[in-house]
Motif scaffolding. Structure first.
Motif, short mmCIF file in Angstrom:
data_model
loop_
_atom_site.label_atom_id
_atom_site.label_comp_id
_atom_site.label_asym_id
_atom_site.label_seq_id
_atom_site.Cartn_x
_atom_site.Cartn_y
_atom_site.Cartn_z
N PHE A 1 0.83 -1.20 0.00
CA PHE A 1 0.00 0.00 0.00
C PHE A 1 0.87 1.26 0.00
CE2 PHE A 1 -2.65 -3.23 2.09
CZ PHE A 1 -3.83 -3.11 1.36
N ILE A 2 0.32 2.33 -0.55
CA ILE A 2 0.94 3.65 -0.43
C ILE A 2 0.21 4.36 0.71
CG2 ILE A 2 1.33 5.89 -1.54
CD1 ILE A 2 1.39 4.39 -4.21
N VAL A 3 0.94 4.70 1.77
CA VAL A 3 0.32 5.19 3.01
C VAL A 3 0.68 6.65 3.27
CG1 VAL A 3 0.05 4.80 5.48
CG2 VAL A 3 0.49 2.86 3.96
N VAL A 4 -0.34 7.45 3.53
CA VAL A 4 -0.15 8.81 4.02
C VAL A 4 -0.61 8.81 5.48
CG1 VAL A 4 -0.87 11.22 3.83
CG2 VAL A 4 -0.46 9.86 1.76
N TRP A 5 0.33 9.04 6.38
CA TRP A 5 0.06 8.98 7.81
C TRP A 5 -0.04 10.39 8.38
CZ3 TRP A 5 4.57 8.23 11.67
CH2 TRP A 5 4.09 8.33 12.99
N ALA A 6 -1.13 10.66 9.10
CA ALA A 6 -1.31 11.94 9.79
C ALA A 6 -1.52 11.65 11.27
CB ALA A 6 -2.52 12.68 9.22
N ASN A 7 -0.95 12.51 12.13
CA ASN A 7 -1.08 12.25 13.58
C ASN A 7 -1.99 13.22 14.31
OD1 ASN A 7 0.62 14.44 13.62
ND2 ASN A 7 2.46 13.23 14.06
N ASP A 8 -2.81 13.97 13.57
CA ASP A 8 -3.92 14.69 14.20
C ASP A 8 -5.04 14.83 13.18
OD1 ASP A 8 -4.10 17.49 13.00
OD2 ASP A 8 -2.01 17.52 13.65
N GLY A 9 -6.26 15.05 13.67
CA GLY A 9 -7.42 15.04 12.80
C GLY A 9 -7.44 16.14 11.76
N LYS A 10 -6.99 17.34 12.11
CA LYS A 10 -6.98 18.44 11.15
C LYS A 10 -6.02 18.17 10.00
CE LYS A 10 -8.68 22.32 13.90
NZ LYS A 10 -8.41 23.71 14.38
N GLU A 11 -4.86 17.63 10.34
CA GLU A 11 -3.89 17.27 9.30
C GLU A 11 -4.50 16.20 8.39
OE1 GLU A 11 0.59 15.36 8.68
OE2 GLU A 11 -0.27 15.54 10.70
N GLY A 12 -5.17 15.23 9.02
CA GLY A 12 -5.80 14.17 8.23
C GLY A 12 -6.84 14.71 7.27
N LEU A 13 -7.66 15.66 7.73
CA LEU A 13 -8.68 16.25 6.86
C LEU A 13 -8.03 17.00 5.71
CD1 LEU A 13 -11.61 16.86 6.23
CD2 LEU A 13 -11.49 18.80 7.81
N ASN A 14 -6.95 17.73 5.99
CA ASN A 14 -6.24 18.45 4.93
C ASN A 14 -5.68 17.48 3.90
OD1 ASN A 14 -6.77 20.96 6.04
ND2 ASN A 14 -4.89 20.99 7.26
N LYS A 15 -5.10 16.38 4.37
CA LYS A 15 -4.55 15.38 3.45
C LYS A 15 -5.66 14.80 2.57
CE LYS A 15 -0.27 15.38 5.02
NZ LYS A 15 0.87 15.87 4.19
N PHE A 16 -6.82 14.55 3.19
CA PHE A 16 -7.94 13.98 2.43
C PHE A 16 -8.39 14.92 1.32
CE2 PHE A 16 -12.46 13.24 1.67
CZ PHE A 16 -12.46 11.87 1.42
N LYS A 17 -8.38 16.22 1.61
CA LYS A 17 -8.80 17.21 0.61
C LYS A 17 -7.75 17.40 -0.49
CE LYS A 17 -11.67 19.94 3.78
NZ LYS A 17 -11.81 21.25 4.49
N GLU A 18 -6.49 17.11 -0.16
CA GLU A 18 -5.40 17.37 -1.11
C GLU A 18 -5.24 16.29 -2.17
OE1 GLU A 18 -2.57 19.74 2.13
OE2 GLU A 18 -1.99 17.76 1.38
N GLN A 19 -5.61 15.05 -1.87
CA GLN A 19 -5.38 13.97 -2.82
C GLN A 19 -6.43 12.88 -2.72
OE1 GLN A 19 -1.51 12.91 -0.57
NE2 GLN A 19 -2.07 10.99 -1.58
N GLN A 20 -6.40 11.96 -3.67
CA GLN A 20 -7.36 10.87 -3.73
C GLN A 20 -6.85 9.66 -2.95
OE1 GLN A 20 -10.44 10.86 -5.37
NE2 GLN A 20 -10.09 13.06 -5.59
N PHE A 21 -7.74 9.05 -2.18
CA PHE A 21 -7.40 7.84 -1.44
C PHE A 21 -8.39 6.73 -1.79
CE2 PHE A 21 -5.66 11.26 1.15
CZ PHE A 21 -4.38 10.78 1.42
N ASP A 22 -7.96 5.49 -1.58
CA ASP A 22 -8.82 4.33 -1.82
C ASP A 22 -9.49 3.86 -0.54
OD1 ASP A 22 -8.21 3.71 -4.71
OD2 ASP A 22 -6.18 3.66 -3.87
N ILE A 23 -8.91 4.18 0.61
CA ILE A 23 -9.46 3.74 1.89
C ILE A 23 -8.90 4.61 3.01
CG2 ILE A 23 -7.63 2.02 2.30
CD1 ILE A 23 -9.84 0.18 3.49
N CYS A 24 -9.68 4.78 4.08
CA CYS A 24 -9.23 5.55 5.25
C CYS A 24 -9.22 4.63 6.47
CB CYS A 24 -10.17 6.72 5.52
SG CYS A 24 -10.27 7.95 4.21
#
Length: 227
Positions: A28-51
């Motif tokens: 898998f290609i993993v983008v790891w975020a360690n707080d919720g706001k960072e996670g939301l920003n990452k979600f808005k920035e790129q496409q993911f297949d699963i959270c």
């Protein structure tokens, strides 16, 4: 086959690093975020297949994050991670929009199995009928859309799968245990409650046609009937 992208939220650095490494080794290609706001920003920035989302996150908790995600994307599979074991916490996760719930501590091997079940892109192609009539409704399983008149309801992959299975069972009982083992991989209490929540959501989606009933057959499963 291209690698699948995972948004992973975990505020514990040790767990986060270890899980990320093991998921990457699994392909898998993993983008790891360690707080919720960072996670939301990452979600808005790129496409993911699963959270994969821990509930107890700083700045923005997992429940709130998933509510935000589901407001714009009903299709992406979401797995909650949590040490919480209270029934109400688990049910809340499913009602908000989670597809699965993994309790901490967990094995990454189990997590990967659950991820692959949700990411199975071949499940829809394996069915012959893509359009199914359910009373006044039309289920487009390929597009995960339920239509009545001009109203269209988008379904999550798991809700669509369950509705399709009931609608094509032709008045037969949809086995509770077989469904849990097939879709969740385990018929434990937590997965069983998850199934109940999805069935409740499906009933609401079909509520505009009073002739459609989903009956709970005690200790056996569910039966969709049209009166």
């Amino acid at each position: 086959m291209s690698k699948q992208h995972v948004l992973y939220l975990e505020d514990d650095s040790h767990i986060g690093e270890l899980t990320t490494e093991m998921l990457q080794k699994a392909g898998f290609i993993v983008v790891w975020a360690n707080d919720g706001k960072e996670g939301l920003n990452k979600f808005k920035e790129q496409q993911f297949d699963i959270c994969i989302i821990d509930i107890m996150m700083p700045k923005l908790d997992g429940y709130t994050l998933v509510k935000t995600i589901r407001a714009t994307n009903i299709f992406i599979p979401i797995i909650f991670l949590s040490a919480r074991v209270l029934t109400e916490d688990i049910i809340k996760g499913f009602e908000i929009g989670g597809d699965d719930y993994v309790r901490k501590p967990f094995s990454v091997e189990e997590l990967i199995v659950r991820m692959k079940r949700l990411l199975n892109k071949n499940s829809i192609e394996s069915y012959e009928a893509k359009i199914v009539n359910i009373g006044k409704y039309i289920l487009n399983f390929e597009r995960l859309e339920l239509k009545i008149g001009d109203q269209i309801t988008e379904l999550s992959p798991r809700a669509g799968e369950l509705l399709y299975r009931m609608a094509t069972a032709k008045n037969r009982i949809l086995s509770r245990r077989e469904t849990l083992l097939d879709l969740w991989g385990d018929d434990n209490f937590f997965n069983s409650r998850s199934l109940d929540v999805f069935i409740s959501k499906i009933r609401k989606c079909l509520s505009a046609d009073g002739s459609i009933k989903i009956i709970n057959i005690r200790a056996m499963g569910y039966k969709l009937i049209i009166e």
